[in-house]
Design a protein around this motif. Structure first.
Motif, PDB file in Angstrom:
ATOM      1  N   PHE A 113       0.828  -1.198   0.000  1.00 26.96           N
ATOM      2  CA  PHE A 113       0.000   0.000   0.000  1.00 26.96           C
ATOM      3  C   PHE A 113       0.873   1.262   0.000  1.00 26.96           C
ATOM      4  CE2 PHE A 113      -2.150  -3.274   2.653  1.00 26.96           C
ATOM      5  CZ  PHE A 113      -3.094  -3.660   1.704  1.00 26.96           C
ATOM      6  N   PRO A 114       0.435   2.320  -0.704  1.00 25.20           N
ATOM      7  CA  PRO A 114       1.244   3.554  -0.824  1.00 25.20           C
ATOM      8  C   PRO A 114       1.120   4.442   0.409  1.00 25.20           C
ATOM      9  CG  PRO A 114      -0.802   3.790  -2.055  1.00 25.20           C
ATOM     10  CD  PRO A 114      -0.806   2.385  -1.507  1.00 25.20           C
ATOM     11  N   VAL A 115       1.765   4.043   1.478  1.00 18.94           N
ATOM     12  CA  VAL A 115       1.688   4.783   2.740  1.00 18.94           C
ATOM     13  C   VAL A 115       3.100   5.186   3.174  1.00 18.94           C
ATOM     14  CG1 VAL A 115       0.930   4.719   5.147  1.00 18.94           C
ATOM     15  CG2 VAL A 115      -0.345   3.444   3.409  1.00 18.94           C
ATOM     16  N   PRO A 116       3.335   6.453   3.491  1.00 16.71           N
ATOM     17  CA  PRO A 116       4.672   6.878   3.942  1.00 16.71           C
ATOM     18  C   PRO A 116       5.005   6.269   5.300  1.00 16.71           C
ATOM     19  CG  PRO A 116       3.107   8.660   4.221  1.00 16.71           C
ATOM     20  CD  PRO A 116       2.381   7.593   3.463  1.00 16.71           C
ATOM     21  N   TYR A 117       6.297   6.087   5.550  1.00 16.62           N
ATOM     22  CA  TYR A 117       6.713   5.450   6.801  1.00 16.62           C
ATOM     23  C   TYR A 117       7.953   6.130   7.367  1.00 16.62           C
ATOM     24  CZ  TYR A 117       9.967   3.125   3.581  1.00 16.62           C
ATOM     25  OH  TYR A 117      10.918   2.875   2.623  1.00 16.62           O
ATOM     26  N   VAL A 118       8.161   5.878   8.660  1.00 21.43           N
ATOM     27  CA  VAL A 118       9.353   6.332   9.369  1.00 21.43           C
ATOM     28  C   VAL A 118       9.926   5.119  10.100  1.00 21.43           C
ATOM     29  CG1 VAL A 118      10.273   7.819  11.195  1.00 21.43           C
ATOM     30  CG2 VAL A 118       8.466   8.669   9.691  1.00 21.43           C
ATOM     31  N   LYS A 119      11.162   4.755   9.807  1.00 18.39           N
ATOM     32  CA  LYS A 119      11.748   3.581  10.442  1.00 18.39           C
ATOM     33  C   LYS A 119      13.260   3.574  10.254  1.00 18.39           C
ATOM     34  CE  LYS A 119      11.023  -0.462   8.588  1.00 18.39           C
ATOM     35  NZ  LYS A 119      12.405  -0.969   8.380  1.00 18.39           N
ATOM     36  N   VAL A 120      13.910   2.593  10.839  1.00 14.26           N
ATOM     37  CA  VAL A 120      15.308   2.331  10.541  1.00 14.26           C
ATOM     38  C   VAL A 120      15.361   1.140   9.594  1.00 14.26           C
ATOM     39  CG1 VAL A 120      16.142   3.189  12.766  1.00 14.26           C
ATOM     40  CG2 VAL A 120      15.594   0.768  12.508  1.00 14.26           C
ATOM     41  N   ASN A 121      16.530   0.902   8.993  1.00 11.45           N
ATOM     42  CA  ASN A 121      16.721  -0.266   8.151  1.00 11.45           C
ATOM     43  C   ASN A 121      17.081  -1.436   9.070  1.00 11.45           C
ATOM     44  OD1 ASN A 121      17.817  -2.315   6.465  1.00 11.45           O
ATOM     45  ND2 ASN A 121      18.335  -0.803   4.905  1.00 11.45           N
ATOM     46  N   ASP A 122      16.098  -2.267   9.405  1.00 11.62           N
ATOM     47  CA  ASP A 122      16.297  -3.335  10.381  1.00 11.62           C
ATOM     48  C   ASP A 122      17.360  -4.339   9.944  1.00 11.62           C
ATOM     49  OD1 ASP A 122      14.068  -3.242  12.664  1.00 11.62           O
ATOM     50  OD2 ASP A 122      13.198  -2.475  10.823  1.00 11.62           O
ATOM     51  N   ARG A 123      17.348  -4.673   8.678  1.00  7.26           N
ATOM     52  CA  ARG A 123      18.329  -5.651   8.173  1.00  7.26           C
ATOM     53  C   ARG A 123      19.749  -5.100   8.309  1.00  7.26           C
ATOM     54  NH1 ARG A 123      15.993  -6.395   4.048  1.00  7.26           N
ATOM     55  NH2 ARG A 123      15.074  -8.459   4.264  1.00  7.26           N
ATOM     56  N   LEU A 124      19.934  -3.857   7.918  1.00  7.14           N
ATOM     57  CA  LEU A 124      21.263  -3.247   7.988  1.00  7.14           C
ATOM     58  C   LEU A 124      21.714  -3.062   9.435  1.00  7.14           C
ATOM     59  CD1 LEU A 124      23.657  -1.953   6.550  1.00  7.14           C
ATOM     60  CD2 LEU A 124      22.376   0.204   6.497  1.00  7.14           C
ATOM     61  N   ALA A 125      20.785  -2.673  10.315  1.00  4.46           N
ATOM     62  CA  ALA A 125      21.134  -2.487  11.724  1.00  4.46           C
ATOM     63  C   ALA A 125      21.551  -3.807  12.360  1.00  4.46           C
ATOM     64  CB  ALA A 125      19.957  -1.878  12.479  1.00  4.46           C
ATOM     65  N   ALA A 126      20.851  -4.889  12.019  1.00 11.98           N
ATOM     66  CA  ALA A 126      21.213  -6.213  12.538  1.00 11.98           C
ATOM     67  C   ALA A 126      22.572  -6.644  11.992  1.00 11.98           C
ATOM     68  CB  ALA A 126      20.141  -7.226  12.166  1.00 11.98           C
ATOM     69  N   TYR A 127      22.824  -6.337  10.742  1.00 15.99           N
ATOM     70  CA  TYR A 127      24.130  -6.627  10.134  1.00 15.99           C
ATOM     71  C   TYR A 127      25.229  -5.904  10.914  1.00 15.99           C
ATOM     72  CZ  TYR A 127      27.692  -7.129   6.461  1.00 15.99           C
ATOM     73  OH  TYR A 127      28.843  -7.448   5.759  1.00 15.99           O
ATOM     74  N   SER A 128      24.995  -4.635  11.231  1.00 18.07           N
ATOM     75  CA  SER A 128      25.987  -3.842  11.955  1.00 18.07           C
ATOM     76  C   SER A 128      26.267  -4.417  13.338  1.00 18.07           C
ATOM     77  CB  SER A 128      25.505  -2.394  12.090  1.00 18.07           C
ATOM     78  OG  SER A 128      25.373  -1.776  10.839  1.00 18.07           O
ATOM     79  N   ALA A 129      25.217  -4.850  14.031  1.00 17.66           N
ATOM     80  CA  ALA A 129      25.381  -5.421  15.370  1.00 17.66           C
ATOM     81  C   ALA A 129      26.216  -6.693  15.321  1.00 17.66           C
ATOM     82  CB  ALA A 129      24.017  -5.710  15.986  1.00 17.66           C
ATOM     83  N   THR A 130      25.911  -7.541  14.345  1.00 20.06           N
ATOM     84  CA  THR A 130      26.640  -8.797  14.202  1.00 20.06           C
ATOM     85  C   THR A 130      28.092  -8.546  13.807  1.00 20.06           C
ATOM     86  OG1 THR A 130      24.555  -9.793  13.444  1.00 20.06           O
ATOM     87  CG2 THR A 130      26.583 -11.066  13.110  1.00 20.06           C
ATOM     88  N   GLU A 131      28.296  -7.627  12.873  1.00 22.40           N
ATOM     89  CA  GLU A 131      29.654  -7.306  12.438  1.00 22.40           C
ATOM     90  C   GLU A 131      30.467  -6.703  13.581  1.00 22.40           C
ATOM     91  OE1 GLU A 131      31.311  -5.790   8.298  1.00 22.40           O
ATOM     92  OE2 GLU A 131      30.348  -4.154   9.408  1.00 22.40           O
ATOM     93  N   TYR A 132      29.811  -5.955  14.447  1.00 30.40           N
ATOM     94  CA  TYR A 132      30.495  -5.392  15.620  1.00 30.40           C
ATOM     95  C   TYR A 132      31.078  -6.516  16.476  1.00 30.40           C
ATOM     96  CZ  TYR A 132      31.104  -3.090  20.146  1.00 30.40           C
ATOM     97  OH  TYR A 132      31.612  -2.631  21.334  1.00 30.40           O
ATOM     98  N   LEU A 133      30.277  -7.563  16.710  1.00 28.63           N
ATOM     99  CA  LEU A 133      30.756  -8.707  17.491  1.00 28.63           C
ATOM    100  C   LEU A 133      31.913  -9.412  16.780  1.00 28.63           C
ATOM    101  CD1 LEU A 133      27.344 -10.238  18.645  1.00 28.63           C
ATOM    102  CD2 LEU A 133      28.953  -8.916  20.029  1.00 28.63           C
ATOM    103  N   ILE A 134      31.796  -9.539  15.466  1.00 29.97           N
ATOM    104  CA  ILE A 134      32.851 -10.198  14.686  1.00 29.97           C
ATOM    105  C   ILE A 134      34.159  -9.419  14.776  1.00 29.97           C
ATOM    106  CG2 ILE A 134      33.559 -10.860  12.349  1.00 29.97           C
ATOM    107  CD1 ILE A 134      30.538 -11.344  11.761  1.00 29.97           C
ATOM    108  N   LYS A 135      34.066  -8.103  14.671  1.00 34.46           N
ATOM    109  CA  LYS A 135      35.264  -7.269  14.754  1.00 34.46           C
ATOM    110  C   LYS A 135      35.875  -7.268  16.148  1.00 34.46           C
ATOM    111  CE  LYS A 135      34.203  -4.177  10.904  1.00 34.46           C
ATOM    112  NZ  LYS A 135      33.907  -2.790  10.472  1.00 34.46           N
ATOM    113  N   LYS A 136      35.078  -7.663  17.142  1.00 34.77           N
ATOM    114  CA  LYS A 136      35.594  -7.813  18.498  1.00 34.77           C
ATOM    115  C   LYS A 136      36.232  -9.187  18.717  1.00 34.77           C
ATOM    116  CE  LYS A 136      34.576  -3.855  20.502  1.00 34.77           C
ATOM    117  NZ  LYS A 136      35.601  -3.006  21.160  1.00 34.77           N
TER     118      LYS A 136
END
Length: 335
Positions: A152-175
């Motif tokens: 449906f053509p409805v505007p939204y406000v959100k974060v990119n959940d997939r990218l944020a989860a990727y960042s969290a996981t990569e943070y652990l990997i870099k640690k």
């Protein structure tokens, strides 16, 4: 501090509607009241903007907000932002607790229709065909918050959940972590469940790390589910060194269960959460987490509703940036 029309009305001891009529040269007040209001405006230094002036006529000055869980700390952040924006424009907020129940959502939509609200914010739930048709028939500005719709053509406000989860996981990997588990929302949840699982798996594969189905426990987002999910995960993946929790409430559940099991955080197990709730900084140890700016997101969603009221045209959806907030629940492992 921003001075609003509500502040002027309170100090002048008149209604918001009276202040609005005076600002727009409409009848319905005495000369004495006009002088009093104008004096307060000058004292407070109030400067009404064009958008606020455009929201004055033929309005109930209310917006409806549908939330799935009224007790959620994340919802509290969203509502704080929404209320802040509504206050600036002299609006009130009607909060409807849907509990993710279709019939209850339908009932509340009909209530909002009867109340003749001027706009609606639909939060953290998938927009169904039935509910979209009701909203479309209402003809009121609608914005999705922490949700989106491809259908449906409805505007939204959100974060990119997939990218944020990727960042969290990569943070652990870099640690230095290689054996990483995840406790997530349900896979059937296409808004925050599966996308965060996808981000986790994508990061693991990008770094050529092994991943098994039993290393992911899809259970929900609540504190109690974090406790239950961790007990299950630790049995299935006893040698993991880190876990990504798809919400801070889940992460706090992990910390609680780990304490009961005499597992030391972060010495024996590192934990990263998602949301950056206020309570994340209060846990022991303080929780490292992915931040989504819930108050700013709530405020922007309300502002988009107000813009749609005035301009009578679509607005652009907004993706807010995420960031890693480092605290003390993750340790660096030697290579």
């Amino acid at each position: 501090m921003t001075i609003t029309i509500k502040d002027v009305a309170k100090k002048a001891n008149v209604s918001i509607a009276t202040v609005s009529r005076i600002l727009n040269n409409k009848p319905g007040y005495t000369k004495e009241t006009e002088n009093k209001v104008l004096q307060v405006i000058e004292e407070l230094g109030y400067h009404p903007n064009g958008l606020a002036r455009g929201l004055i006529n033929k309005r109930t000055h209310t917006i409806g907000v549908l939330v799935p869980q009224i007790s959620s700390m994340l919802m509290s952040g969203f509502l704080t932002g929404i209320e802040a924006a509504a206050h600036e424009y002299g609006f009130s907020v009607i909060v409807c607790h849907t509990e993710l129940q279709g019939p209850k959502t339908t009932q509340y939509l009909n209530v909002l229709k009867e109340k003749q609200v001027d706009g609606i914010i639909y939060t953290s739930d998938l927009l169904t065909e039935e509910h979209y048709q009701i909203l479309k028939d209402m003809g009121k500005p609608l914005v999705l918050l922490s949700s989106e719709s491809y259908e449906f053509p409805v505007p939204y406000v959100k974060v990119n959940d997939r990218l944020a989860a990727y960042s969290a996981t990569e943070y652990l990997i870099k640690k230095g972590h290689r054996k990483i588990g995840m406790i997530s929302g349900l896979k059937e949840d296409s808004l925050a469940g599966q996308p965060r699982i996808d981000g986790f798996m994508q990061a693991m594969r990008a770094h050529q790390l092994p991943i098994k189905n039993e290393w992911i426990v899809p259970i929900g987002f609540k504190f109690e589910e974090g406790i239950k999910g961790f007990r299950q995960l630790i049995k299935q993946f006893p040698d993991m060194t880190a876990v990504f929790a798809a919400s801070d409430e889940l992460a706090l559940g992990i910390l609680s269960a780990a304490y009961q099991m005499d597992i030391k955080i972060p010495d024996q197990l590192s934990v990263i959460g998602y949301d950056n709730l206020e309570i994340a900084a209060m846990s022991i140890p303080p929780l490292t987490t992915v931040a989504q700016p819930s108050e700013k997101m709530g405020k922007k969603a309300a502002e988009l509703v107000f813009q749609m009221m005035v301009k009578k045209q679509p607005v652009e959806s907004r993706i807010f940036p995420h960031e890693i907030i480092e605290r003390n629940s993750v340790r660096t492992r030697g290579k």
